[in-house]
Design a protein around this motif. Structure first.
Motif, short mmCIF file in Angstrom:
data_model
loop_
_atom_site.label_atom_id
_atom_site.label_comp_id
_atom_site.label_asym_id
_atom_site.label_seq_id
_atom_site.Cartn_x
_atom_site.Cartn_y
_atom_site.Cartn_z
N ASP A 1 12.72 -7.37 4.46
CA ASP A 1 14.09 -6.94 4.72
C ASP A 1 14.83 -6.63 3.41
O ASP A 1 15.95 -7.07 3.19
N LEU A 2 14.14 -5.87 2.54
CA LEU A 2 14.71 -5.47 1.26
C LEU A 2 14.69 -3.95 1.15
O LEU A 2 13.86 -3.29 1.78
N LYS A 3 15.57 -3.40 0.33
CA LYS A 3 15.57 -1.96 0.08
C LYS A 3 14.32 -1.60 -0.71
O LYS A 3 13.81 -2.41 -1.49
N ASN A 4 13.84 -0.36 -0.53
CA ASN A 4 12.64 0.07 -1.24
C ASN A 4 12.80 -0.03 -2.75
O ASN A 4 11.85 -0.39 -3.45
N SER A 5 13.99 0.29 -3.26
CA SER A 5 14.20 0.23 -4.71
C SER A 5 14.08 -1.21 -5.22
O SER A 5 13.47 -1.46 -6.26
N THR A 6 14.62 -2.16 -4.47
CA THR A 6 14.51 -3.58 -4.84
C THR A 6 13.05 -4.02 -4.77
O THR A 6 12.56 -4.72 -5.65
N ARG B 1 -1.24 -12.37 2.32
CA ARG B 1 -1.56 -12.50 3.75
C ARG B 1 -2.10 -11.20 4.32
O ARG B 1 -3.00 -11.21 5.16
N ALA B 2 -1.55 -10.07 3.86
CA ALA B 2 -1.97 -8.77 4.37
C ALA B 2 -3.24 -8.26 3.68
O ALA B 2 -3.90 -7.36 4.19
N LYS B 3 -3.56 -8.79 2.52
CA LYS B 3 -4.65 -8.34 1.65
C LYS B 3 -4.30 -7.04 0.95
O LYS B 3 -4.57 -6.87 -0.22
N SER B 4 -3.73 -6.09 1.68
CA SER B 4 -3.32 -4.80 1.12
C SER B 4 -2.18 -4.28 1.99
O SER B 4 -2.28 -4.31 3.23
N ILE B 5 -1.10 -3.80 1.35
CA ILE B 5 0.08 -3.39 2.11
C ILE B 5 0.82 -2.30 1.33
O ILE B 5 0.79 -2.30 0.10
N SER B 6 1.47 -1.40 2.05
CA SER B 6 2.25 -0.37 1.37
C SER B 6 3.59 -0.94 0.93
O SER B 6 4.06 -1.95 1.48
N LEU B 7 4.20 -0.28 -0.02
CA LEU B 7 5.51 -0.71 -0.51
C LEU B 7 6.53 -0.66 0.62
O LEU B 7 7.34 -1.58 0.77
N ASN B 8 6.49 0.39 1.44
CA ASN B 8 7.43 0.51 2.56
C ASN B 8 7.26 -0.62 3.56
O ASN B 8 8.24 -1.19 4.03
#
Length: 147
Positions: free
Chosen positions: A61-66, A47-54
């Protein structure tokens, strides 16, 4: 269930809803041969086409490590790729490969049809009430932490 308190009724209805939606099989290959977490990530990336991990972790609503492990599995599976920002080489965005885009479109089409059938099976005079009630429930859950 008449003698059960309203909060307990709500809990049991949500537990039933989770089962009906297949959420209990989250750890299994439950959505087009990928996990539910991967499915949600794939859809949001599509949906975003491109998105950062953060941004993706925050959205789901997940932790960055997950989120990192989830994205790693999508990359390893050939569904997503990491793209380095040319202006800031420390910044990485996630996008879908051709295979990922195809799966994203298949998921979107399938889920749209599935929920259209569900919505259409609700009596017309209750359809808006159901949408409004679920919106209120989501907002209430967002204001309270579990366990």
């Amino acid at each position: 269930m008449n003698n059960v308190s309203k909060p307990k009724q709500l809990r049991e209805m949500i537990r039933t809803l989770e089962r009906k939606l297949g959420i209990l099989s989250e750890s299994e290959l439950a959505c087009c041969r990928i996990t539910m977490a991967q499915c949600h990530a794939l859809v949001e990336i599509g949906r975003a086409k491109s998105i950062s991990l953060n941004e993706l972790a925050q959205l789901l609503d997940l932790k960055n490590s997950t989120m990192s492990r989830t994205v790693n599995n999508l990359v390893t599976g050939g569904l997503a790729r990491r793209d380095i920002d040319f202006q800031d080489r420390r910044y990485v965005t996630i996008s879908l490969t051709e295979s990922g885009i195809k799966m994203f479109k298949d998921i979107e089409e399938g889920m749209n049809l599935y929920f259209e059938k569900i919505y259409d099976s609700i009596t017309v005079d209750k359809q808006e009430q159901v949408i409004e009630s679920i919106k209120m429930l989501v907002e209430a859950i967002g204001k309270n932490e579990c366990c």
